[in-house]
Design a protein around this motif. Structure first.
Motif, short mmCIF file in Angstrom:
data_model
loop_
_atom_site.label_atom_id
_atom_site.label_comp_id
_atom_site.label_asym_id
_atom_site.label_seq_id
_atom_site.Cartn_x
_atom_site.Cartn_y
_atom_site.Cartn_z
N LEU A 55 0.85 -1.19 0.00
CA LEU A 55 0.00 0.00 0.00
C LEU A 55 0.88 1.24 0.00
O LEU A 55 1.72 1.42 0.88
N ILE A 56 0.69 2.09 -1.01
CA ILE A 56 1.34 3.40 -1.05
C ILE A 56 0.30 4.40 -0.59
O ILE A 56 -0.74 4.57 -1.24
N GLN A 70 -3.05 3.00 9.32
CA GLN A 70 -2.01 2.04 9.70
C GLN A 70 -2.35 1.37 11.02
O GLN A 70 -2.23 0.15 11.16
N ALA A 71 -2.80 2.16 11.99
CA ALA A 71 -3.17 1.60 13.30
C ALA A 71 -4.36 0.66 13.18
O ALA A 71 -4.39 -0.39 13.82
N THR A 72 -5.32 1.02 12.33
CA THR A 72 -6.50 0.17 12.14
C THR A 72 -6.11 -1.17 11.54
O THR A 72 -6.56 -2.23 12.00
N LEU A 73 -5.28 -1.14 10.51
CA LEU A 73 -4.85 -2.38 9.86
C LEU A 73 -4.03 -3.23 10.81
O LEU A 73 -4.15 -4.46 10.82
N ARG A 74 -3.22 -2.60 11.62
CA ARG A 74 -2.39 -3.34 12.57
C ARG A 74 -3.27 -4.05 13.59
O ARG A 74 -3.02 -5.20 13.95
N CYS A 75 -4.32 -3.38 14.06
CA CYS A 75 -5.21 -4.00 15.03
C CYS A 75 -6.03 -5.13 14.42
O CYS A 75 -6.50 -6.01 15.14
N GLU A 76 -6.18 -5.11 13.11
CA GLU A 76 -6.89 -6.18 12.43
C GLU A 76 -5.95 -7.30 11.99
O GLU A 76 -6.35 -8.22 11.29
N SER A 77 -4.68 -7.19 12.42
CA SER A 77 -3.65 -8.17 12.06
C SER A 77 -3.49 -8.28 10.55
O SER A 77 -3.21 -9.36 10.02
N CYS A 78 -3.69 -7.17 9.86
CA CYS A 78 -3.52 -7.14 8.41
C CYS A 78 -2.03 -7.11 8.09
O CYS A 78 -1.27 -6.32 8.66
N LEU A 79 -1.58 -7.95 7.17
CA LEU A 79 -0.16 -8.09 6.86
C LEU A 79 0.32 -7.08 5.83
O LEU A 79 1.49 -7.09 5.45
N LEU A 80 -0.55 -6.23 5.35
CA LEU A 80 -0.23 -5.32 4.25
C LEU A 80 0.88 -4.33 4.61
O LEU A 80 0.71 -3.49 5.49
N PRO A 81 2.04 -4.37 3.91
CA PRO A 81 3.11 -3.41 4.17
C PRO A 81 2.73 -2.04 3.58
O PRO A 81 2.12 -1.96 2.51
N ILE A 82 3.09 -0.97 4.29
CA ILE A 82 2.72 0.38 3.87
C ILE A 82 3.95 1.22 3.57
O ILE A 82 4.92 1.23 4.33
N ILE A 83 3.88 1.95 2.45
CA ILE A 83 4.87 2.96 2.11
C ILE A 83 4.16 4.30 2.19
O ILE A 83 3.19 4.53 1.47
N PHE A 84 4.62 5.19 3.07
CA PHE A 84 3.98 6.49 3.20
C PHE A 84 4.66 7.51 2.30
O PHE A 84 5.89 7.55 2.21
N VAL A 85 3.87 8.33 1.65
CA VAL A 85 4.38 9.45 0.86
C VAL A 85 3.62 10.69 1.31
O VAL A 85 2.41 10.67 1.48
N THR A 86 4.33 11.79 1.53
CA THR A 86 3.67 13.00 2.01
C THR A 86 4.45 14.24 1.64
O THR A 86 5.68 14.19 1.47
N GLY A 87 3.74 15.31 1.49
CA GLY A 87 4.38 16.59 1.23
C GLY A 87 4.47 17.43 2.48
O GLY A 87 5.08 18.50 2.49
N LEU A 88 3.86 16.97 3.55
CA LEU A 88 3.80 17.75 4.79
C LEU A 88 4.22 16.92 6.00
O LEU A 88 3.66 17.06 7.08
N GLY A 89 5.18 16.05 5.82
CA GLY A 89 5.62 15.19 6.92
C GLY A 89 6.59 15.89 7.85
O GLY A 89 7.12 16.95 7.54
N ASP A 90 6.80 15.30 9.00
CA ASP A 90 7.80 15.80 9.94
C ASP A 90 8.49 14.61 10.58
O ASP A 90 8.06 13.47 10.41
#
Length: 212
Positions: A55-56, A70-90
């Motif tokens: 997941l991008i 991300q927290a929701t998927l983690r609590c559902e034991s979803c194995l989907l790896p996530i790549i975050f992209v953002t223009g306003l990250g810190d």
């Protein structure tokens, strides 16, 4: 594009249409199937999205944020790896995302080569996680074949107690413990006591608690 069943495909999540289109073009240029979503809620409502191998996702979106997803998927034991992209990250946001298991945290405009490398890492992690999940399911099925008494014996054995000590704890003879131990080894398909301990330790690991 509709994902092919059982094939690796990329889910793209961003509220900006131009960004979704650019990411889709990049992913499909590598002949990887992809599916786009404009919100985290739309993604969660999609059955197909849960079948992705990567997941991008944007971080800041109307409604549910990328980190909340991300927290929701983690609590559902979803194995989907996530790549975050953002223009306003810190930095705190990036640290939190990576601590919770994100593959990468990239800033817009995204470097194409870096993103594609992250996608490949995500696919690899997904394959490894799937294999581990299958192995755990197999182990759980074997554990269920143990009788309540055999589970008690196993619990004491993996704590390092000797047969005689286990017998004392349970009020049974050492010979009876040996019989239970042999049955446990057979049912758990362990070729040695060291293997049995390793399997039991892996099975006993509790999943991480979900913090919302």
């Amino acid at each position: 594009m509709e994902p092919e069943q059982h094939s690796s495909f990329v889910a793209i999540l961003d509220d900006d249409e131009s960004t979704r289109d650019a990411l889709l073009d990049l992913v499909e240029s590598e002949r990887l199937p992809a599916l786009c979503f404009k919100s985290a809620e739309e993604f969660l409502d999609s059955t197909a999205g849960r079948e992705a191998s990567c997941l991008i996702a944007d971080i800041r979106m109307p409604g549910m944020s990328g980190l909340e997803l991300q927290a929701t998927l983690r609590c559902e034991s979803c194995l989907l790896p996530i790549i975050f992209v953002t223009g306003l990250g810190d930095i705190p946001m990036a640290v939190r995302a990576m601590r919770e298991g994100a593959i990468d945290f990239l800033t817009k405009p995204v470097d194409d080569a870096a993103l594609l490398k992250s996608v490949e890492r995500a696919f690899q992690q997904y394959r490894e996680s799937r294999l581990e999940a299958v192995e755990h399911q197999s182990l759980a099925a074997r554990y269920k074949t143990l009788t309540p008494r055999e589970r008690q014996v196993l619990s004491l054995l993996v704590r390092g107690l000797l047969n005689k000590q286990v017998g004392f704890e349970l009020g049974i003879t050492e010979y009876t413990v040996q019989i239970h131990r042999a049955h446990i080894m057979q049912k758990m398909e362990a070729d040695s006591f060291a293997t049995l301990v390793r399997l039991a330790a892996k099975f006993a690991v509790d999943p991480s608690s979900c913090v919302r």
